[in-house]
Design a protein around this motif. Sequence first.
Motif, mmCIF file in Angstrom:
data_model
loop_
_atom_site.group_PDB
_atom_site.id
_atom_site.type_symbol
_atom_site.label_atom_id
_atom_site.label_comp_id
_atom_site.label_asym_id
_atom_site.label_seq_id
_atom_site.Cartn_x
_atom_site.Cartn_y
_atom_site.Cartn_z
ATOM 1 N N ASP A 125 16.454 -26.303 -45.972
ATOM 2 C CA ASP A 125 17.159 -26.670 -47.578
ATOM 3 C C ASP A 125 18.787 -25.926 -46.428
ATOM 4 O O ASP A 125 19.981 -26.150 -47.590
ATOM 5 C CB ASP A 125 17.073 -25.171 -48.550
ATOM 6 N N ARG A 126 18.293 -26.280 -45.211
ATOM 7 C CA ARG A 126 19.666 -25.339 -44.553
ATOM 8 C C ARG A 126 19.805 -26.205 -42.995
ATOM 9 O O ARG A 126 21.183 -26.466 -43.406
ATOM 10 C CB ARG A 126 19.779 -24.270 -43.761
ATOM 11 N N ILE A 127 18.634 -27.249 -42.968
ATOM 12 C CA ILE A 127 19.477 -28.669 -42.498
ATOM 13 C C ILE A 127 19.670 -29.363 -42.579
ATOM 14 O O ILE A 127 19.726 -30.612 -43.475
ATOM 15 C CB ILE A 127 17.905 -28.371 -41.111
ATOM 16 N N ASP A 159 22.442 -13.145 -39.328
ATOM 17 C CA ASP A 159 22.293 -14.407 -39.820
ATOM 18 C C ASP A 159 20.931 -14.490 -38.874
ATOM 19 O O ASP A 159 20.290 -15.645 -38.592
ATOM 20 C CB ASP A 159 23.962 -15.817 -40.092
ATOM 21 N N GLU A 200 17.975 -13.590 -40.222
ATOM 22 C CA GLU A 200 17.027 -14.769 -40.616
ATOM 23 C C GLU A 200 16.291 -15.942 -40.382
ATOM 24 O O GLU A 200 15.014 -16.125 -40.569
ATOM 25 C CB GLU A 200 17.619 -15.304 -41.855
ATOM 26 N N ARG A 201 16.838 -16.428 -39.066
ATOM 27 C CA ARG A 201 16.544 -17.914 -38.107
ATOM 28 C C ARG A 201 15.200 -17.523 -38.065
ATOM 29 O O ARG A 201 14.654 -17.893 -37.763
ATOM 30 C CB ARG A 201 17.649 -18.224 -37.416
ATOM 31 N N LEU A 246 18.877 -26.844 -35.822
ATOM 32 C CA LEU A 246 18.736 -25.525 -36.104
ATOM 33 C C LEU A 246 20.510 -24.370 -35.642
ATOM 34 O O LEU A 246 20.053 -23.467 -35.548
ATOM 35 C CB LEU A 246 17.452 -25.224 -35.154
ATOM 36 N N PRO A 253 10.913 -26.312 -40.691
ATOM 37 C CA PRO A 253 11.927 -24.919 -40.898
ATOM 38 C C PRO A 253 13.173 -24.683 -41.800
ATOM 39 O O PRO A 253 14.213 -25.186 -40.711
ATOM 40 C CB PRO A 253 11.523 -23.890 -39.274
ATOM 41 N N MET A 254 13.407 -23.694 -42.461
ATOM 42 C CA MET A 254 14.886 -23.742 -42.604
ATOM 43 C C MET A 254 15.254 -25.352 -43.006
ATOM 44 O O MET A 254 16.149 -25.757 -42.954
ATOM 45 C CB MET A 254 16.141 -23.546 -41.777
ATOM 46 N N VAL A 288 12.366 -16.900 -40.023
ATOM 47 C CA VAL A 288 11.751 -18.467 -40.878
ATOM 48 C C VAL A 288 11.474 -18.868 -39.478
ATOM 49 O O VAL A 288 9.876 -19.531 -39.740
ATOM 50 C CB VAL A 288 12.959 -19.446 -41.458
ATOM 51 N N LYS A 300 8.201 -28.238 -46.939
ATOM 52 C CA LYS A 300 9.083 -26.611 -46.333
ATOM 53 C C LYS A 300 7.792 -26.388 -45.375
ATOM 54 O O LYS A 300 8.280 -25.124 -44.597
ATOM 55 C CB LYS A 300 9.365 -25.843 -47.415
#
Length: 360
Positions: free
Chosen positions: A187-189, A35, A38-39, A17, A184-185, A42, A180
Amino acid sequence: MAIYRIGKIISMMRDALGITQEELVEIYDGSETEDEKERKKVLESNGKNKKGGKRYEDDKKNIICSTQVIRRIEKGTVNKVKMDIYYKIMTKMGILPERYYASILATDYRAIAWEMAVHIHINRKEYDRAERILQRIEKVMVMDYPRNQQYLMERRATMAYRQRNLAPEEYIEILTEALKLTIPMFDRIDLAKWPLNENEVIILSGMANVYHFVKDREKELDLLLKLKKNIEEQYMDWAHYIVWHTHVLIGLSQLMCMIGKHNESLEYCMIGIKECKEHNILGGVYNFLYDIAWNKEQIMKKDSLNNSNNQEISEKNEREYCKKLLVQGYYLSLAQGSFDIAYRTKKLCEKYYTGEIKWL
């Protein structure tokens, strides 16, 4: 149900993360960057426990624990982590604290046995029976618990896919949405850095199988290598580590077979067999034995242009070795009820060693 090393999973999640130890122990105030906001959004949306949980306090001076304590937890030098600290740390990262201790959350202890029954019936292609038991499990599940929703989504999507009621891309889409719910997140981790629970490993393995079926070798290889790297962090007990690791090694070995990288396939096989021997388990050893024999036959075909006496002697010895492996693999697969693998192994034996083996 796996046993996890708490310090290791906290360290991995924090790294995935992009949270420092200092950030982890702080209670958020309102001065985050876009940013970070947003984190936070989520993480907070996922950070409720089954009773509703608590939102983060708007006081940056409040901390979960000291950074020294976090360092000791991550290094594994703390024998016991206080439950309230553990819950706050996991909630801060948007994780349901219970998720590493139960595959599903139910009010009836029999749900664990029913869950295993569902798995068995799906493998036997007894989908109607599996669905009836799923409905029984659903009645005793704790409502609005993401882990439960994820389990039901994956099981029903898998049955639909295997019955060809779902296209591969639809199946992948459902599995992604299921992941998902608990990651969490997502798509980004980097999944290679994120500690997975058992159902998440099952879901990702299912995705790899779909990529294998549709011959998307690039996506299959990328996912399998991430899973391999992830599992090799060894954040779970050795029993689950071996099962998960050998499963991924089998996938990698078979993929290397398909793309003609026979020596790499052999390397994965030898790693898998070595680990199974070290921990005295059969695991998927018969898969490795089959792959070794198949790869060696392909290598000998390529080398057959050199017809020297030494080459012929070498091939004869290799074929005797392969024959022994296939016989062992055949009876091991029968013993474990893997009749499809046993049939496949027998067919390979008959192809290369016609009339040389007497079957019981």
